[in-house]
Design a protein around this motif. Structure first.
Motif, PDB file in Angstrom:
ATOM      1  N   ASP A  74       0.908  -1.329   0.564  1.00  0.00           N
ATOM      2  CA  ASP A  74      -0.427   0.041  -0.022  1.00  0.00           C
ATOM      3  C   ASP A  74       1.198   0.998   0.165  1.00  0.00           C
ATOM      4  O   ASP A  74       0.104   2.459  -1.162  1.00  0.00           O
ATOM      5  CB  ASP A  74      -1.348   0.076   1.106  1.00  0.00           C
ATOM      6  N   ASP A  75       1.916   1.904   0.432  1.00  0.00           N
ATOM      7  CA  ASP A  75       2.747   2.403   1.078  1.00  0.00           C
ATOM      8  C   ASP A  75       3.330   2.775  -0.436  1.00  0.00           C
ATOM      9  O   ASP A  75       4.559   3.723  -0.576  1.00  0.00           O
ATOM     10  CB  ASP A  75       3.729   2.486   1.718  1.00  0.00           C
ATOM     11  N   CYS A 123      -3.182  -4.550  -3.321  1.00  0.00           N
ATOM     12  CA  CYS A 123      -2.458  -4.150  -2.601  1.00  0.00           C
ATOM     13  C   CYS A 123      -2.645  -4.424  -1.580  1.00  0.00           C
ATOM     14  O   CYS A 123      -3.901  -4.779  -1.118  1.00  0.00           O
ATOM     15  CB  CYS A 123      -3.284  -2.019  -1.908  1.00  0.00           C
ATOM     16  N   GLU A 124      -1.004  -4.943  -1.141  1.00  0.00           N
ATOM     17  CA  GLU A 124      -1.332  -6.584   0.087  1.00  0.00           C
ATOM     18  C   GLU A 124       0.267  -6.087   0.175  1.00  0.00           C
ATOM     19  O   GLU A 124       1.086  -5.468  -0.128  1.00  0.00           O
ATOM     20  CB  GLU A 124      -1.585  -8.077  -0.601  1.00  0.00           C
ATOM     21  N   SER A 179      -2.656  -0.690   6.032  1.00  0.00           N
ATOM     22  CA  SER A 179      -2.431   0.459   4.631  1.00  0.00           C
ATOM     23  C   SER A 179      -1.969   1.508   5.856  1.00  0.00           C
ATOM     24  O   SER A 179      -1.648   1.739   7.189  1.00  0.00           O
ATOM     25  CB  SER A 179      -3.643   0.670   4.861  1.00  0.00           C
ATOM     26  N   SER A 196      -2.127  -1.935  10.793  1.00  0.00           N
ATOM     27  CA  SER A 196      -2.886  -1.043   9.838  1.00  0.00           C
ATOM     28  C   SER A 196      -2.351  -2.003   9.143  1.00  0.00           C
ATOM     29  O   SER A 196      -1.238  -2.113   8.847  1.00  0.00           O
ATOM     30  CB  SER A 196      -3.558  -0.625  10.288  1.00  0.00           C
ATOM     31  N   PHE A 243       3.019  -1.779  10.189  1.00  0.00           N
ATOM     32  CA  PHE A 243       1.649  -2.683   9.522  1.00  0.00           C
ATOM     33  C   PHE A 243       1.906  -4.315  10.276  1.00  0.00           C
ATOM     34  O   PHE A 243       2.464  -4.236  10.866  1.00  0.00           O
ATOM     35  CB  PHE A 243       2.753  -2.485   7.844  1.00  0.00           C
ATOM     36  N   SER A 279      -2.305   4.514   5.367  1.00  0.00           N
ATOM     37  CA  SER A 279      -3.206   5.390   5.781  1.00  0.00           C
ATOM     38  C   SER A 279      -3.355   4.928   7.574  1.00  0.00           C
ATOM     39  O   SER A 279      -3.518   6.356   7.759  1.00  0.00           O
ATOM     40  CB  SER A 279      -4.152   5.693   5.030  1.00  0.00           C
TER      41      SER A 279
END
Length: 299
Positions: free
Chosen positions: A101-102, A128-129, A215, A213, A186, A217
């Protein structure tokens, strides 16, 4: 006769910079190391300029090499785009791209825009993984390409970028002074998480995982609110978040290798996107190097 720059020579020159040396570049351009060295000598003879200077076990670009690198990238970009558009204007299909994701917001937008202009009929499906999940999806043939974070020295796939990894906290908060240290990380399996926990354990500094998380965000929500400290690639730090270092009592972290992996059977359209990703990461690295004033050091 005026001097003509052979794209093959330029491609080898750029490959040496991107791969980090002559040996690794030879594998990328499918030539022997001696052939790569000969191509560099030919290019230097054509230009009447030295492009590399050797220092110890590595090589470093000369000032002329730094200047030539930017031109070489632009020439190859136009060369490859012209061939792609004119030779395969009707290329179509689906490419399944996996990425942590980043990396999405930081690296992909410019690459996908350029690719879409050249191949408007190709659909790109972005998944996104975390890297650990991307490896499984590749093995299950559910992805065509994937960006995967690797530990230095244990890279698999094609190395696109080596990213400095930093501790990070909110500029206007003092979460990094709390004991035990609150962390926003993460999910399990992320190299950044493993490096953070190993570094703190090595110091004997107490910590607690306050937020987890999948993600970026979600991680940054806790950090920017002043609730926790995290570990991220330096280039993805947003405004309001600053890096932490030894002065604040934080251990050094290994750099992250961003690598490109292919699935079992890669289509022509997927290989085209892989080429655009390689060029996009290389161009971004050059831009970052020039803006920071740091010379390009090759291992």
């Amino acid at each position: 006769m005026s001097t003509q720059l052979d794209p093959d020579l330029l491609r080898t020159f750029v490959a040496i910079v991107d791969a980090g040396g002559f040996t690794a570049a030879a594998q990328q351009v499918h030539r022997t190391q001696s052939a790569v060295s000969m191509q560099v000598r030919r290019l230097e003879t054509l230009l009447d300029r030295a492009l590399f200077q050797r220092e110890g076990r590595g090589v470093q670009l000369t000032p002329d090499g730094e200047a030539m690198l930017g031109y070489a990238r632009r020439l190859l970009k136009l060369h490859d785009e012209a061939l792609a558009v004119l030779a395969r204007p009707d290329l179509s299909g689906l490419v399944r791209l996996g990425t942590p994701d980043d990396y999405v917001g930081r690296f992909l937008p410019d690459i996908l825009v350029r690719f879409a202009r050249a191949f408007p009929r190709v659909q790109v499906e972005v998944h996104c993984e975390p890297s650990v999940n991307l490896r499984r999806l590749l093995a299950e043939d559910r992805l065509d390409l994937a960006l995967i974070t690797c530990t230095p020295g244990a890279e698999t796939g094609e190395v696109l970028r080596r990213e400095p990894t930093v501790w990070a906290t909110a500029e206007r908060h003092l979460a990094h002074e709390d004991e035990p240290l609150p962390l926003a990380l993460f999910q399990a399996g992320c190299p950044f998480r493993d490096w953070a926990l190993a570094g703190l354990s090595g110091l004997g500094r107490p910590y607690r995982i306050a937020y987890t998380s999948a993600s970026i965000s979600g991680v940054l929500a806790a950090v920017t609110a002043g609730l926790a400290v995290t570990v991220l690639g330096r280039s993805v730090l947003p405004a309001g978040v600053r890096p932490l270092g030894a002065a604040e009592g934080f251990p050094p972290l290994p750099p992250a290798s961003i690598t490109l992996h292919r699935g079992g059977s890669v289509s022509a359209v997927a290989e085209c996107l892989a080429g655009y990703m390689r060029e996009g990461f290389a161009a971004e690295a050059l831009s970052s190097s020039m803006s920071s004033g740091n010379p390009a050091i090759l291992a």
